[in-house]
Motif scaffolding. Structure first.
Motif, PDB file in Angstrom:
ATOM      1  N   MET A  79      -3.605  -9.945  -9.324  1.00 43.79           N
ATOM      2  CA  MET A  79      -4.742 -10.791  -9.707  1.00 43.79           C
ATOM      3  C   MET A  79      -5.908  -9.949 -10.227  1.00 43.79           C
ATOM      4  O   MET A  79      -6.552 -10.327 -11.204  1.00 43.79           O
ATOM      5  N   ARG A  80      -6.155  -8.824  -9.583  1.00 46.29           N
ATOM      6  CA  ARG A  80      -7.272  -7.982 -10.012  1.00 46.29           C
ATOM      7  C   ARG A  80      -7.045  -7.424 -11.416  1.00 46.29           C
ATOM      8  O   ARG A  80      -7.960  -7.361 -12.231  1.00 46.29           O
ATOM      9  N   PRO A 117      -4.504  -0.145 -20.531  1.00 48.96           N
ATOM     10  CA  PRO A 117      -3.047  -0.250 -20.402  1.00 48.96           C
ATOM     11  C   PRO A 117      -2.482   0.659 -19.308  1.00 48.96           C
ATOM     12  O   PRO A 117      -1.526   0.303 -18.636  1.00 48.96           O
ATOM     13  N   GLN A 118      -3.089   1.820 -19.116  1.00 46.86           N
ATOM     14  CA  GLN A 118      -2.612   2.715 -18.079  1.00 46.86           C
ATOM     15  C   GLN A 118      -2.855   2.112 -16.695  1.00 46.86           C
ATOM     16  O   GLN A 118      -2.016   2.223 -15.809  1.00 46.86           O
ATOM     17  N   ALA A 119      -3.984   1.453 -16.505  1.00 45.08           N
ATOM     18  CA  ALA A 119      -4.277   0.812 -15.220  1.00 45.08           C
ATOM     19  C   ALA A 119      -3.268  -0.299 -14.937  1.00 45.08           C
ATOM     20  O   ALA A 119      -2.803  -0.468 -13.806  1.00 45.08           O
ATOM     21  N   LYS A 120      -2.899  -1.045 -15.957  1.00 41.77           N
ATOM     22  CA  LYS A 120      -1.912  -2.121 -15.787  1.00 41.77           C
ATOM     23  C   LYS A 120      -0.533  -1.542 -15.469  1.00 41.77           C
ATOM     24  O   LYS A 120       0.196  -2.090 -14.643  1.00 41.77           O
ATOM     25  N   GLU A 131       1.042  -9.838   0.139  1.00 40.85           N
ATOM     26  CA  GLU A 131      -0.377 -10.171  -0.054  1.00 40.85           C
ATOM     27  C   GLU A 131      -1.085  -9.090  -0.879  1.00 40.85           C
ATOM     28  O   GLU A 131      -1.845  -9.399  -1.809  1.00 40.85           O
ATOM     29  N   LEU A 132      -0.822  -7.818  -0.569  1.00 40.38           N
ATOM     30  CA  LEU A 132      -1.448  -6.721  -1.313  1.00 40.38           C
ATOM     31  C   LEU A 132      -0.972  -6.693  -2.765  1.00 40.38           C
ATOM     32  O   LEU A 132      -1.763  -6.469  -3.684  1.00 40.38           O
ATOM     33  N   ALA A 133       0.332  -6.938  -2.971  1.00 42.09           N
ATOM     34  CA  ALA A 133       0.869  -6.956  -4.336  1.00 42.09           C
ATOM     35  C   ALA A 133       0.222  -8.072  -5.152  1.00 42.09           C
ATOM     36  O   ALA A 133      -0.116  -7.882  -6.319  1.00 42.09           O
ATOM     37  N   ARG A 149       1.126 -10.459 -14.609  1.00 36.82           N
ATOM     38  CA  ARG A 149       2.111 -11.303 -13.943  1.00 36.82           C
ATOM     39  C   ARG A 149       3.017 -10.441 -13.086  1.00 36.82           C
ATOM     40  O   ARG A 149       3.389  -9.331 -13.479  1.00 36.82           O
ATOM     41  N   ILE A 150       3.402 -10.986 -11.945  1.00 37.83           N
ATOM     42  CA  ILE A 150       4.402 -10.324 -11.116  1.00 37.83           C
ATOM     43  C   ILE A 150       5.758 -10.627 -11.746  1.00 37.83           C
ATOM     44  O   ILE A 150       6.020 -11.761 -12.149  1.00 37.83           O
ATOM     45  N   GLU A 151       6.616  -9.641 -11.858  1.00 37.47           N
ATOM     46  CA  GLU A 151       7.908  -9.803 -12.518  1.00 37.47           C
ATOM     47  C   GLU A 151       8.747 -10.868 -11.809  1.00 37.47           C
ATOM     48  O   GLU A 151       8.599 -11.098 -10.612  1.00 37.47           O
ATOM     49  N   ARG A 152       9.642 -11.494 -12.569  1.00 36.14           N
ATOM     50  CA  ARG A 152      10.448 -12.610 -12.058  1.00 36.14           C
ATOM     51  C   ARG A 152      11.217 -12.251 -10.790  1.00 36.14           C
ATOM     52  O   ARG A 152      11.252 -13.017  -9.835  1.00 36.14           O
ATOM     53  N   GLU A 153      11.839 -11.070 -10.770  1.00 34.14           N
ATOM     54  CA  GLU A 153      12.630 -10.696  -9.597  1.00 34.14           C
ATOM     55  C   GLU A 153      11.761 -10.610  -8.348  1.00 34.14           C
ATOM     56  O   GLU A 153      12.227 -10.923  -7.249  1.00 34.14           O
ATOM     57  N   PHE A 154      10.499 -10.222  -8.483  1.00 32.50           N
ATOM     58  CA  PHE A 154       9.598 -10.143  -7.344  1.00 32.50           C
ATOM     59  C   PHE A 154       8.991 -11.507  -7.020  1.00 32.50           C
ATOM     60  O   PHE A 154       8.784 -11.829  -5.853  1.00 32.50           O
TER      61      PHE A 154
END
Length: 107
Positions: free
Chosen positions: A48-49, A8-11, A41-43, A53-58
């Motif tokens: 993925m790694r 969880p800390q890594a996430k 691209e980096l985000a 999920r990337i947050e909706r605003e992003f």
């Protein structure tokens, strides 16, 4: 194998880094739009790694086909049509549609 509490800390760290990358993309866009796209691209790679999920605003700030950082009026057209927001990437022409939701009024 890492301890169970390390996951969880890594996430959490990954989410923070994704937020930082999108802030950097916003800052870099005026100077060099290619840098902004590189931040996106980096985000995406981080998300993925870590399988988050990337947050909706992003998610709404980049094209899902060509992965270009989108700025309304500069490289993105925004239209409202029949209760939907249609965002068109001007780099590749890909259209994304979002349902327009009304905020509930408290009475």
């Amino acid at each position: 194998m890492p301890p169970k509490n390390a996951q969880p800390q890594a996430k959490r760290i990954a989410r923070e880094r994704i937020a930082v990358l999108f802030r950097q993309a916003e800052r870099f866009y005026r100077e060099n739009p290619a840098w902004s796209s590189r931040c996106v691209e980096l985000a995406r790679k981080i998300a993925m790694r870590q399988r988050i999920r990337i947050e909706r605003e992003f998610r709404r700030r980049f094209c899902h086909q060509c992965h270009t950082y989108l700025v309304p009026g500069a490289n993105m057209r925004v239209r409202v049509y029949r209760g939907k927001v249609i965002a068109t990437c001007l780099a590749c022409g890909f259209q994304t549609r979002y349902v327009l939701r009304r905020k509930h009024e408290r009475g």
